[in-house]
Structures are given as structure tokens and as C-alpha cells.
Enzyme design. Structure first.
Site, short mmCIF file in Angstrom:
data_model
loop_
_atom_site.label_atom_id
_atom_site.label_comp_id
_atom_site.label_asym_id
_atom_site.label_seq_id
_atom_site.Cartn_x
_atom_site.Cartn_y
_atom_site.Cartn_z
N LYS A 46 43.57 30.29 34.67
CA LYS A 46 44.49 29.17 34.48
C LYS A 46 44.58 28.68 33.03
O LYS A 46 43.58 28.60 32.33
CB LYS A 46 44.10 27.98 35.36
CG LYS A 46 44.23 28.21 36.84
CD LYS A 46 45.67 28.46 37.31
CE LYS A 46 46.53 27.23 37.30
NZ LYS A 46 46.11 26.22 38.26
N SER A 58 40.80 25.72 34.10
CA SER A 58 40.37 25.29 35.44
C SER A 58 38.88 25.56 35.59
O SER A 58 38.36 26.54 35.06
CB SER A 58 41.15 26.07 36.48
OG SER A 58 40.44 26.11 37.70
N HIS A 75 70.97 21.90 37.54
CA HIS A 75 70.34 21.91 38.87
C HIS A 75 69.09 22.80 38.88
O HIS A 75 68.72 23.34 39.93
CB HIS A 75 71.31 22.40 39.96
CG HIS A 75 72.63 21.70 39.94
ND1 HIS A 75 72.89 20.56 40.66
CD2 HIS A 75 73.77 21.96 39.24
CE1 HIS A 75 74.14 20.17 40.44
NE2 HIS A 75 74.68 20.99 39.56
#
Ligand code: ARG
Length: 468
Positions: free
Chosen positions: A280, A274, A153
Site C-alpha cells: 500500500k 499500511s 460525472h
């Protein structure tokens, strides 16, 4: 070539609409191989002389050279790859060229060409899948001693060996290889000699054609020969599941390499930045893998929908099978070229992974299992440990802070031995069931995995190099 019964020229829009050159010009080489086998079969049936056979074979080689060098440009008014090749051959040889299509239809011709083309493609893909399997095995071997959190999960569940994690993907990809193998075997029958749908009035030796093209045998029924595209569906079945598996792996790696999870690190050379945010490092390659898979699943549907309710034998609908096929092959090659080198450079973020163990709650099942060994029924043990977690959460404590006394006050059966063994590594070590995450079991899987690679290699070595 078929115009004599018509009183009007074909409309330009129809030429544009019905042509298949944008998809089948890539099939020229396979088509010429099929034609050469057909020429030899015609000669063996006494339908052309030895000199004509020789002229046709040399002529076909010349046409192939002209196509490869870009000298021969296909003409839309000649509809498809087959008629362009035949037209050029006839330009070179005159009436001898006009004998090529004896006892043949484009229906059995395209069926043969497609199978030849796909067989070559699948063998290339199979060897790339082998490299793919090797890259996963390499990581499993390198990372087997690292303990990382395992998830259900997408919540921390139990500690696992990272080698175990990689091997979980390995088995899925190994099953995919079996599907690819089945697709290769299914397509390895020769439809040539089935002609339009009913076979030929000429004494063609279809076993000879099959042998010349290194097919296992001729197809059994001439109607089925020209109507059947199951082998493309078989290939799509492999491609679909293989890419579904790739996208699950890609998704895992995207999540595991995020700042929030921080379990693995992706290689810089396989990430992008980015244009606005300097910090990033984006997993674009993996995102594209995930993003491209849908097109392939759609192609599988496209083919099945085309075949559903299609009357036998040949219908022009079948021409469209190639459009998706070319796209699927391109996507598959792209992914198979980029993923293995990326996988080989995935590293474990040891500090990041250890953060997942800081509160010790991931060892809850281990505490319950120890209590079972002390004679506590499992349901009761589960309740006691759950209750201890509730207490910790209320008190702002965690499993690794608790003293033996605190443990005892929560769980009277708790003792020193449990406390000493309460760590992620021993949690992994103790899961020794067949196929479990214990290091010894991961080792066993690794040696089974190596055997699979050997089998793959052996399977690939059994296929013919190429057809001349
Ligand atoms: N271009 C066609 C295809 O790809 C070849 C077969 C055409 N046959 C026909 N009867 N029109 O399917």
C-alpha cells in the site's frame, strides 16, 4: 478587579467556567501592542504624565518579555489575558499600573486585540496562499503539454491538457485570494476608545490610536465597535471556500492517483504505508485535508449562530469566538504548509493516462464535430456517432480498430481526413475557444496567472510590517 460590589467570593466552578485563558493567552502580544497605543493616547489627552507614559510602556514591555520567556504564568482567578497583564503591570508599577485602564473597557480592548492578532495572521496566511498559487502554476506550466482524460460525472468525457486541469484549480484559488483581501480590508478599522459601549468622557484622540496601530481609520460607532465580529465571519468565508477548494483538489488527486485511474503519481514523501498490507501507498495527507475541512465549515456556522439574535452591545457569548478561531487558524496553517510542497511533486503517469485513450471513445464529440464541418446537422451527427458506439460495443470493437470502410458503413459522411485527425492531441489542439483546453489557450491562462501572482505580491507589500 471588579469584586468590590460583591459580598461573596466567586465560586471556583464559575472561575473555571468563565475564564478564557485557554484561548486568549496567545493574544498577549497583540493585547500589549493595543495597550501601548492606549497609553500613548492617554498621554496625548493629558490623562497621564510623560513619566507615567514612559513607565507604563517599559512596564508593558517587561510583562511581554516575561510572558514570552514563560516566566509569567497566567492565573485562572484573573479570568483572561487582559486582567493577567494588568495585574502583573500593577505589581511592577503600583498605582501607575492602575492608570492603564482609564477610558477603556475590556470590550473595546478585546475587539482591538482580536483585530490586531487576526490582521497579522491573515497577512501570514496571505503570503502562504501566494506560495500555494505558485505551486499550482508551476504544475500547470510543467504539465501543459500532457494530454489526459477530462471527466464529467466521473466518466471519461473529452481529452484535456493537464495544464488546463491545474489552471482550473488556480482560478478558484485566485478568487479565494480576493476574498482574503476583502477580509483583511474589512478588519482594518480600530475600535479602541469605544470603551464599554458608549465611548469615553475623556478627550481621547481615536484617530491617533488608529494611526499608532496602523489601522486605516477608527470605527464609526462605539456600540458597533464592541458588538461587531463580522470580520471573523469574513475571514471564515474565505477560509471555508478556500478549504472547500482544497478538498476538491485533494479528492481529485486521490482518485487520479488510484490504481484504477492511474493518471498522476503522488510523491512517496507525502504518502504513508499500511501496517499490514506491504504493497500500500496511501494518500493520507490528502484524506486529512478532505477530513479537516468540515471543522472549519462548522466554525463558520458556530460564529453565525452565536451572533444571530445576540443583543447589542457586548455579551459574554462573544468570548467563545476565539475557541473556533484558534482551531481554524491551526487547520489553515497546517494545510497551507503541507499542500504546496506535495503539489510541486505530483507527476503525470503517462502510461496510465494513455490507457484512457485506448478505445478512442473519448473522441466521440470530435467525430461529431467533424461531421458538422461536412454539413451534417449536430443532432444527426450525435445520433450517428452514438449508433457507431453501440455497434462497436456489440461487436467487441472500438473506435481505434475501425477501418475507413467500417466507419463509412456506419457513417456515410466519414472520410480519410477525419480518420487522420482522430487522436487526443489534436482533440485538445482544436478546442481554441477563449478559456478552452487548446495549448495556446493554456499558455494565455498561464500568463494571466503570472499577472495575478504579481498583483498578490504588490498587495502584500502595501501592508505595514508590524506595530511596535
Ligand atoms: N475575555 C473577554 C472576551 O474575550 C474579554 C471581555 C470581557 N468583557 C466583559 N464585559 N466581561 O470577550
Amino acid at each position: 478587579m471588579w469584586k468590590s460590589r460583591f459580598s461573596e467570593d466567586t465560586a471556583d466552578v464559575v472561575l473555571k467556567f468563565t475564564q478564557s485563558l485557554d484561548m486568549d493567552w496567545h493574544l498577549a502580544e497583540a493585547d500589549i501592542k493595543g495597550s501601548k497605543a492606549h497609553v500613548k493616547t492617554l498621554a496625548s489627552a493629558g490623562l497621564i504624565t510623560q513619566e507615567e507614559e514612559k513607565a507604563l510602556l517599559t512596564g508593558l514591555d517587561q510583562v511581554l518579555d516575561e510572558i514570552k520567556s514563560g516566566k509569567l504564568e497566567p492565573l485562572i482567578k484573573l479570568e483572561d489575558v487582559h486582567m493577567n497583564i494588568e495585574a502583573r503591570l500593577t505589581e511592577i508599577l503600583g498605582d501607575i499600573g492602575r492608570k492603564l485602564h482609564t477610558a477603556r473597557s475590556r470590550n473595546d480592548q478585546i475587539a482591538t486585540t482580536l483585530r490586531l492578532f487576526l490582521r497579522e495572521q491573515l497577512l501570514e496566511i496571505a503570503s502562504k496562499v501566494e506560495t500555494f498559487l505558485e505551486s499550482i502554476l508551476d504544475r500547470a506550466e510543467n504539465h501543459m503539454n500532457f494530454v489526459v482524460p477530462g471527466y464529467t460525472h466521473l466518466r471519461r468525457a473529452q481529452p484535456i491538457s493537464m495544464g488546463h486541469y491545474w489552471m482550473s484549480h488556480f482560478w478558484a484559488f485566485a478568487r479565494d485570494f480576493s476574498r482574503l483581501k476583502a477580509a483583511l480590508e474589512a478588519l482594518n478599522e480600530c475600535p479602541l476608545g469605544s470603551a464599554a459601549l458608549a465611548g469615553s468622557t475623556f478627550p481621547l484622540d481615536r484617530h491617533l490610536s488608529a494611526k499608532l496601530l496602523r489601522f486605516f481609520k477608527p470605527t464609526e460607532n462605539s456600540i458597533d465597535s464592541v458588538a461587531n465580529r463580522d470580520y471573523i465571519a469574513d475571514f471564515y468565508h474565505f477560509a471555508s471556500l478556500f478549504l472547500v477548494h482544497c478538498s476538491r483538489l485533494a479528492e481529485d488527486l486521490i482518485i487520479y492517483s488510484s490504481d484504477e485511474f492511474g493518471i498522476v503519481q503522488l510523491p512517496d514523501a507525502f504518502c504513508t504505508g499500511s501496517s499490514i498490507m506491504p504493497q500500500k501507498k496511501n494518500p493520507d495527507v490528502l484524506e486529512l485535508v478532505r477530513g479537516k475541512v468540515g471543522q472549519v465549515l462548522g466554525s463558520y456556522m458556530d460564529l453565525l449562530i452565536m451572533l444571530k439574535g445576540l443583543p447589542l452591545a457586548y455579551n459574554r457569548d462573544l468570548q467563545e469566538d476565539k475557541r473556533s478561531l484558534m482551531n481554524v487558524l491551526q487547520t489553515l496553517h497546517g494545510i497551507l504548509d503541507v499542500l504546496p510542497p506535495l503539489i510541486l511533486k505530483v507527476e503525470i503517469d503517462v502510461d496510465g493516462a494513455s490507457k484512457a485513450f485506448e478505445d478512442g471513445f473519448i473522441l466521440a464529440t470530435d467525430v461529431a464535430d467533424y461531421l458538422v464541418l461536412k454539413g451534417v446537422p449536430f443532432r444527426k451527427a450525435h445520433w450517428l456517432v452514438g449508433n457507431a458506439i453501440k455497434w462497436c460495443l456489440n461487436e467487441g470493437k472500438n473506435f481505434l480498430d475501425l477501418s475507413l470502410e467500417e466507419w463509412r458503413s456506419l457513417i456515410p459522411q466519414f472520410d480519410e481526413e477525419i480518420l487522420e485527425n482522430l487522436n487526443p492531441r489534436s482533440s485538445v489542439e482544436r478546442r481554441k475557444t477563449y478559456g478552452g483546453t487548446a495549448f495556446s489557450e493554456v499558455m494565455r491562462q498561464l500568463s494571466e496567472g503570472k499577472k495575478i501572482i504579481e498583483e498578490v505580491e504588490k498587495f502584500l507589500s502595501l501592508w505595514p510590517e508590524d506595530v511596535d
